[in-house]
Design a protein around this motif. Structure first.
Motif, mmCIF file in Angstrom:
data_model
loop_
_atom_site.group_PDB
_atom_site.id
_atom_site.type_symbol
_atom_site.label_atom_id
_atom_site.label_comp_id
_atom_site.label_asym_id
_atom_site.label_seq_id
_atom_site.Cartn_x
_atom_site.Cartn_y
_atom_site.Cartn_z
ATOM 1 N N ASP A 114 12.550 95.582 32.913
ATOM 2 C CA ASP A 114 11.550 94.915 32.081
ATOM 3 C C ASP A 114 11.771 95.402 30.662
ATOM 4 O O ASP A 114 11.393 96.527 30.329
ATOM 5 C CB ASP A 114 10.128 95.287 32.539
ATOM 6 C CG ASP A 114 9.648 94.370 33.636
ATOM 7 O OD1 ASP A 114 10.505 93.894 34.401
ATOM 8 O OD2 ASP A 114 8.436 94.133 33.727
ATOM 9 N N GLY A 115 12.382 94.578 29.845
ATOM 10 C CA GLY A 115 12.651 95.011 28.479
ATOM 11 C C GLY A 115 13.710 94.125 27.862
ATOM 12 O O GLY A 115 14.189 93.184 28.493
ATOM 13 N N ASP A 116 14.073 94.431 26.642
ATOM 14 C CA ASP A 116 15.066 93.637 25.936
ATOM 15 C C ASP A 116 16.429 94.331 26.010
ATOM 16 O O ASP A 116 16.517 95.547 25.839
ATOM 17 C CB ASP A 116 14.655 93.449 24.470
ATOM 18 C CG ASP A 116 13.318 92.707 24.359
ATOM 19 O OD1 ASP A 116 12.970 91.983 25.320
ATOM 20 O OD2 ASP A 116 12.635 92.875 23.346
ATOM 21 N N VAL A 117 17.441 93.537 26.243
ATOM 22 C CA VAL A 117 18.801 94.069 26.366
ATOM 23 C C VAL A 117 19.637 93.555 25.201
ATOM 24 O O VAL A 117 19.667 92.354 24.937
ATOM 25 C CB VAL A 117 19.434 93.644 27.708
ATOM 26 C CG1 VAL A 117 20.908 94.002 27.749
ATOM 27 C CG2 VAL A 117 18.705 94.293 28.879
ATOM 28 N N VAL A 118 20.302 94.458 24.524
ATOM 29 C CA VAL A 118 21.230 94.073 23.453
ATOM 30 C C VAL A 118 22.577 94.710 23.760
ATOM 31 O O VAL A 118 22.679 95.931 23.875
ATOM 32 C CB VAL A 118 20.729 94.554 22.068
ATOM 33 C CG1 VAL A 118 21.720 94.149 20.978
ATOM 34 C CG2 VAL A 118 19.356 93.994 21.763
ATOM 35 N N ALA A 119 23.589 93.888 23.924
ATOM 36 C CA ALA A 119 24.944 94.381 24.214
ATOM 37 C C ALA A 119 25.927 93.224 24.047
ATOM 38 O O ALA A 119 25.555 92.074 24.255
ATOM 39 C CB ALA A 119 25.030 94.936 25.632
ATOM 40 N N PRO A 120 27.181 93.518 23.702
ATOM 41 C CA PRO A 120 28.157 92.427 23.588
ATOM 42 C C PRO A 120 28.433 91.760 24.930
ATOM 43 O O PRO A 120 28.749 90.581 24.993
ATOM 44 C CB PRO A 120 29.426 93.122 23.072
ATOM 45 C CG PRO A 120 29.017 94.470 22.644
ATOM 46 C CD PRO A 120 27.752 94.815 23.348
ATOM 47 N N ARG A 121 28.347 92.539 26.003
ATOM 48 C CA ARG A 121 28.559 91.965 27.337
ATOM 49 C C ARG A 121 27.422 92.396 28.262
ATOM 50 O O ARG A 121 27.032 93.572 28.266
ATOM 51 C CB ARG A 121 29.884 92.438 27.918
ATOM 52 C CG ARG A 121 31.087 91.764 27.277
ATOM 53 C CD ARG A 121 32.351 92.152 27.990
ATOM 54 N NE ARG A 121 32.591 93.591 27.854
ATOM 55 C CZ ARG A 121 33.269 94.319 28.729
ATOM 56 N NH1 ARG A 121 33.764 93.770 29.797
ATOM 57 N NH2 ARG A 121 33.448 95.601 28.527
ATOM 58 N N VAL A 122 26.921 91.446 29.028
ATOM 59 C CA VAL A 122 25.856 91.749 29.994
ATOM 60 C C VAL A 122 26.248 91.105 31.321
ATOM 61 O O VAL A 122 26.512 89.903 31.381
ATOM 62 C CB VAL A 122 24.489 91.192 29.533
ATOM 63 C CG1 VAL A 122 23.418 91.481 30.575
ATOM 64 C CG2 VAL A 122 24.089 91.785 28.181
ATOM 65 N N ALA A 123 26.312 91.899 32.353
ATOM 66 C CA ALA A 123 26.610 91.372 33.696
ATOM 67 C C ALA A 123 25.362 91.539 34.554
ATOM 68 O O ALA A 123 24.739 92.603 34.547
ATOM 69 C CB ALA A 123 27.775 92.124 34.305
ATOM 70 N N ILE A 124 24.996 90.492 35.261
ATOM 71 C CA ILE A 124 23.793 90.547 36.098
ATOM 72 C C ILE A 124 24.153 90.095 37.505
ATOM 73 O O ILE A 124 24.576 88.954 37.710
ATOM 74 C CB ILE A 124 22.679 89.658 35.520
ATOM 75 C CG1 ILE A 124 22.332 90.116 34.100
ATOM 76 C CG2 ILE A 124 21.443 89.695 36.407
ATOM 77 C CD1 ILE A 124 21.352 89.232 33.377
#
Lengths: 165, 213
Positions: A114-124
């Protein structure tokens, strides 16, 4: 993928029984087992956590975590209520707070964020829970630098398609 | 296989709450490319901001990042939907939606509703549509489907974007609820403040719709 496990595996070129060269990890520039720290299930930290080695958290952390040059792994038992800043973040447990990574954020199947994600790549991975925003701003990408629309695309407000209405 | 044929036949085994995908179908879209185009043109000077009202899907996050370099907000209203259906508290669903969507107005260039409105009654739909109009920037776009057959809905669908005109649909069981069928004039009335920009009735009797503010 990170292949971190391969990176930390000791070199096996030394013959059996021979003494391995005693070169400190810091001089090789490669992380060793000694450069990885685990915080166990029973550990509770309230405050600011920073360091210069990879870290795996299975316990509870409230506050702020900063590992700017290293990998943070939040294990399946990990419970984080904190702002997280790291080179890469792997989440298998729970995070309430914003995550910023300079390389990658990887939310595994058991992750709950629960929150904001900042990254050049995000894998879910499938099954991961996420609520918040994801900002994957890539270096060098400016507003409007989106991929061109396909030939069949038309500008907004153009005539309707000839499909059934 | 006709597009969106899944919409016509409820899965007989689907009775419990959503726990995971049970089967997959592929479908093509005529309107989704228009949504992408609208969002891209809407945000020529700034990075687009999109609101996803379904569950987080890794492939979709990557798609939107590559395609639009956008910021994506995830607010899964299907969680509230399932909880309300399971607990029999559907009367309070509009308030649950409002709580979840307590975000600043004029914030989004695009909103993805998928088939959300099929699962909610007209009153809740009206409240939600008004909220979406509030959240959308002037010129922004809302994308959604509206089923036209009054069947009992027994499953949810995860829409995995494979390309700008193709989805992979993953179904999972839902607490059954009768579909709220909306006629075109009902949709227009419900989405007051938005205008229907594209509306395509597919062979599967699903109306794929794009709204603009």
């Amino acid at each position: 993928m990170f292949k971190r496990d391969e990176a930390v595996r000791p070199q096996t070129t030394t013959p059996p029984g021979a003494q391995p060269p005693s070169v400190p990890a810091s001089t090789t520039g490669r992380p060793t087992e000694r450069d990885r720290v685990n915080l166990g299930k029973s550990v509770i930290i309230k405050g600011e956590l920073s360091g210069s080695e990879d870290l795996t958290i299975e316990g509870t952390v409230e506050g702020k975590i900063e590992l700017r040059q290293h990998v943070l792994t939040i294990g399946p038992n990990g419970k984080i209520k904190a702002q997280v800043v790291a080179k890469a973040v792997i989440v298998q447990g729970e995070v309430h707070g914003n995550i910023t990574a300079t390389e990658k954020v990887d939310l595994r199947e058991s992750a709950s964020v629960d929150g904001d994600v900042v990254a050049p790549r995000v894998a879910i991975s499938e099954g991961a829970h996420f609520r918040g925003s994801i900002d994957m701003q890539k270096a060098g990408v400016k507003p409007g630098d989106t991929k061109p629309a396909s030939p069949d695309m038309k500008p907004a407000g153009a005539p309707e398609p000839t499909a059934t209405r | 296989m006709s597009v969106f044929s899944w919409a016509q036949k409820p899965a007989p085994e689907a009775t419990g709450p959503s726990t995971g995908a049970v089967d997959e179908v592929e479908a093509t879209s005529k309107v989704f490319p228009r949504f992408l185009s609208a969002v891209a043109q809407q945000a020529l000077e700034t990075r687009p901001v999109i609101l996803e009202l379904g569950p987080v899907v890794g492939a979709n996050v990557e798609f939107f990042s590559d395609r639009l370099a956008c910021k994506l907000y995830i607010e899964n209203l299907y969680l509230d939907l399932e909880e309300a259906a399971r607990l029999g508290t559907r009367a309070g669903l509009a308030e649950a939606f409002l709580r979840r969507l307590a975000l600043a107005g004029d914030m989004f260039d695009g909103i993805l509703c998928w088939d959300l409105f099929d699962f909610i009654d007209a009153k809740t739909g009206k409240t939600l549509a008004g909220e979406l109009a509030r959240l959308l920037k002037p010129g922004g776009a809302v994308y959604g489907f509206f089923g036209t057959t009054p069947i009992e809905l027994c499953r949810y669908t995860r829409y995995v974007i494979e390309s700008e005109s193709r989805f992979r649909l993953q179904h999972s069981p839902a607490t059954p609820v009768k579909r709220n069928v909306l006629l075109t004039r009902d949709i227009t009335k419900m989405f007051e403040g938005l205008s229907v920009s594209e509306s395509v009735l597919l062979k599967s009797s699903t109306r794929e719709t794009l709204f603009r503010r």
